[in-house]
Design a protein around this motif. Structure first.
Motif, PDB file in Angstrom:
ATOM      1  N   GLY A  11       0.719  -1.153   0.085  1.00  0.00           N
ATOM      2  CA  GLY A  11       0.054   0.004  -0.064  1.00  0.00           C
ATOM      3  C   GLY A  11       0.757   1.272  -0.085  1.00  0.00           C
ATOM      4  O   GLY A  11       0.497   2.264  -0.624  1.00  0.00           O
ATOM      5  N   LEU A  15       0.915   4.132  -2.817  1.00  0.00           N
ATOM      6  CA  LEU A  15       0.612   5.405  -2.467  1.00  0.00           C
ATOM      7  C   LEU A  15       1.554   6.506  -2.987  1.00  0.00           C
ATOM      8  O   LEU A  15       1.674   7.618  -3.359  1.00  0.00           O
ATOM      9  CB  LEU A  15       0.408   5.590  -1.134  1.00  0.00           C
ATOM     10  N   TRP A  19       1.409   9.540  -5.367  1.00  0.00           N
ATOM     11  CA  TRP A  19       2.054  10.687  -5.194  1.00  0.00           C
ATOM     12  C   TRP A  19       3.260  11.266  -6.028  1.00  0.00           C
ATOM     13  O   TRP A  19       3.176  12.670  -6.547  1.00  0.00           O
ATOM     14  CB  TRP A  19       2.412  10.923  -3.596  1.00  0.00           C
ATOM     15  N   SER A  60      -3.409   3.491  -9.038  1.00  0.00           N
ATOM     16  CA  SER A  60      -2.459   3.299  -7.988  1.00  0.00           C
ATOM     17  C   SER A  60      -3.255   3.792  -6.727  1.00  0.00           C
ATOM     18  O   SER A  60      -3.040   3.007  -5.600  1.00  0.00           O
ATOM     19  CB  SER A  60      -1.118   4.157  -8.031  1.00  0.00           C
ATOM     20  N   LEU A  61      -3.972   4.885  -6.533  1.00  0.00           N
ATOM     21  CA  LEU A  61      -4.664   5.222  -5.340  1.00  0.00           C
ATOM     22  C   LEU A  61      -5.695   4.310  -4.951  1.00  0.00           C
ATOM     23  O   LEU A  61      -5.960   3.724  -3.936  1.00  0.00           O
ATOM     24  CB  LEU A  61      -5.328   6.637  -5.547  1.00  0.00           C
ATOM     25  N   ALA A  64      -4.176   1.004  -3.632  1.00  0.00           N
ATOM     26  CA  ALA A  64      -3.888   1.047  -2.345  1.00  0.00           C
ATOM     27  C   ALA A  64      -5.187   0.755  -1.258  1.00  0.00           C
ATOM     28  O   ALA A  64      -5.216   0.302  -0.608  1.00  0.00           O
ATOM     29  CB  ALA A  64      -3.180   2.300  -2.128  1.00  0.00           C
ATOM     30  N   PHE A  93      -6.589   3.346   5.911  1.00  0.00           N
ATOM     31  CA  PHE A  93      -6.245   3.957   4.461  1.00  0.00           C
ATOM     32  C   PHE A  93      -5.781   5.471   4.748  1.00  0.00           C
ATOM     33  O   PHE A  93      -4.681   5.855   4.248  1.00  0.00           O
ATOM     34  CB  PHE A  93      -7.227   3.893   3.403  1.00  0.00           C
ATOM     35  N   TRP A  96      -2.521   5.528   6.690  1.00  0.00           N
ATOM     36  CA  TRP A  96      -1.316   5.047   5.689  1.00  0.00           C
ATOM     37  C   TRP A  96      -0.716   6.456   5.194  1.00  0.00           C
ATOM     38  O   TRP A  96       0.450   6.818   5.115  1.00  0.00           O
ATOM     39  CB  TRP A  96      -1.682   4.208   4.808  1.00  0.00           C
ATOM     40  N   ILE A  97      -1.816   7.256   4.755  1.00  0.00           N
ATOM     41  CA  ILE A  97      -1.380   8.304   3.850  1.00  0.00           C
ATOM     42  C   ILE A  97      -0.862   9.477   5.009  1.00  0.00           C
ATOM     43  O   ILE A  97       0.321   9.844   4.436  1.00  0.00           O
ATOM     44  CB  ILE A  97      -2.831   8.988   3.395  1.00  0.00           C
TER      45      ILE A  97
END
Length: 170
Positions: A11, A15, A19, A60-61, A64, A93, A96-97
């Protein structure tokens, strides 16, 4: 625990990939190869379903988020309702960000103290720049020290507390 560790690494890579592409950072070849090799198996099929829109790599987002949903459902096999698992996955989630941004800020601080000319330092600075640029306009240098990193970390911790309160976990 092993499932959670694998999901967190995967994940985090997804992320990071999102980004890097969102802010148009070109990573060094080694970082790009690691990121794309580890995540292409999931991102490429998702791109057929979710194309990039607005210059963002939504695959990708979403990848994740799917990883965190799968890991959360495996961790909580105790028969929780689907809505509870989804809310727990969304909470994880967002964490995680926030933790990812905190880690990038800490790595930048370490680079600035130890080796500001390290090969990965420009990448980390570029990844942090969208967070720090607005703060640097407000937070003045104090004796030549850039305290915007510290302010950003504090703001991210506040955001983490607010997310926890919004989901009823604090």
């Amino acid at each position: 625990m092993i499932v959670d560790a694998i999901a967190t690494v995967l994940g985090g890579v997804l992320l990071l990939r999102f980004w890097m592409q969102a802010i148009r950072v070109r990573p060094p070849a080694s970082v790009a190869q690691f990121t794309f090799t580890l995540s292409d198996w999931l991102v490429r099929p998702l791109r057929r379903l979710v194309p990039g829109v607005g210059g963002y790599d939504w695959a990708s987002l979403i990848g994740a988020f799917l990883v965190v949903c799968l890991a959360t459902s495996v961790l909580f096999l105790s028969g929780m309702p689907g809505q509870t698992v989804f809310l727990m996955a969304l909470y994880r989630f967002l964490n995680w960000i926030i933790y990812g941004f905190m880690a990038l800020l800490i790595v930048e601080a370490i680079f600035s103290w130890v080796n500001p000319h390290a090969p990965l330092a420009p990448l980390v600075r570029a990844l942090n720049d969208p967070l720090l640029r607005p703060l640097r306009k407000v937070v003045p240098l104090l004796g030549g020290l850039d305290l915007s990193l510290l302010v950003a970390l504090i703001l991210l911790q506040i955001a983490q507390l607010l997310v926890g309160m919004a989901f009823g976990f604090r």
